[in-house]
Design a protein around this motif. Structure first.
Motif, PDB file in Angstrom:
ATOM      1  N   GLY A  67    -101.651  86.351  66.785  1.00 22.07           N
ATOM      2  CA  GLY A  67    -102.381  87.490  66.247  1.00 22.07           C
ATOM      3  C   GLY A  67    -101.524  88.263  65.268  1.00 22.07           C
ATOM      4  O   GLY A  67    -100.296  88.142  65.265  1.00 22.07           O
ATOM      5  N   ARG A  68    -102.212  89.055  64.456  1.00 19.30           N
ATOM      6  CA  ARG A  68    -101.513  89.815  63.420  1.00 19.30           C
ATOM      7  C   ARG A  68    -102.300  91.072  63.096  1.00 19.30           C
ATOM      8  O   ARG A  68    -103.529  91.069  63.105  1.00 19.30           O
ATOM      9  N   CYS A  91    -106.316  90.371  63.366  1.00 21.70           N
ATOM     10  CA  CYS A  91    -106.947  89.109  63.701  1.00 21.70           C
ATOM     11  C   CYS A  91    -106.176  88.446  64.842  1.00 21.70           C
ATOM     12  O   CYS A  91    -104.949  88.513  64.901  1.00 21.70           O
ATOM     13  N   VAL A  92    -106.921  87.799  65.717  1.00 28.34           N
ATOM     14  CA  VAL A  92    -106.362  87.036  66.829  1.00 28.34           C
ATOM     15  C   VAL A  92    -107.032  85.671  66.801  1.00 28.34           C
ATOM     16  O   VAL A  92    -108.233  85.560  66.527  1.00 28.34           O
ATOM     17  N   ARG A  97    -108.540  85.067  72.159  1.00 28.34           N
ATOM     18  CA  ARG A  97    -109.281  86.323  72.273  1.00 28.34           C
ATOM     19  C   ARG A  97    -109.648  86.605  73.724  1.00 28.34           C
ATOM     20  O   ARG A  97    -109.652  85.719  74.567  1.00 28.34           O
ATOM     21  N   ALA A 102    -105.529  91.931  70.717  1.00 36.21           N
ATOM     22  CA  ALA A 102    -105.880  92.887  69.659  1.00 36.21           C
ATOM     23  C   ALA A 102    -105.581  94.313  70.106  1.00 36.21           C
ATOM     24  O   ALA A 102    -105.059  95.118  69.320  1.00 36.21           O
TER      25      ALA A 102
END
Length: 131
Positions: A67-68, A91-92, A97, A102
């Motif tokens: 993720g970022r 975003c993951v 998820r 997140a």
């Protein structure tokens, strides 16, 4: 288990691998490829003064980015402060998820903003279940 860390230049290979995996998992969502031009731009961003207000964090699990989150401080001379920040992207990987990745990314970003006396975090969201 995963950890959150600041995105550093040494992480570029892992971030590009994340970008490629993201496109495999969601082929109808991302329409550009993380190619050599992208790599060069990422590398340059770590020395380019225009990116000095960038806040970027990655979630890492088993040495892979999953993720970022990216944001930028908003500077304004009208109030002579950096009181706001704009969250540009979070975003993951679809496969990761619903494991609170997140939330963890957002919490780290919020804490960093507090440390820098940012009072407002601006985030626009998409109206779908992938955002």
């Amino acid at each position: 288990m995963f950890k959150i860390k600041e995105f550093e230049k040494d992480d570029i290979d892992r971030v590009i691998a994340f970008e490629r995996e993201l496109r495999k998992q969601e082929p109808d969502t991302y329409y550009w490829e993380p190619d050599e031009t992208y790599r060069k731009l990422l590398e340059q961003s770590f020395t380019d003064e225009r990116f000095k207000t960038a806040l970027s964090f990655i979630a890492v699990k088993e040495e892979k980015v999953i993720g970022r989150i990216d944001a930028s401080l908003i500077t304004s001379r009208s109030d002579a402060s950096c009181y706001s920040a704009y969250m540009d992207w979070i975003c993951v990987l679809k496969s990761e998820r619903h494991h609170k990745v997140a939330q963890a990314l957002l919490n780290v970003l919020r804490e960093k903003c507090r440390e820098q006396d940012v009072g407002v975090l601006i985030a626009l969201t998409a109206n779908n279940d992938e955002a």
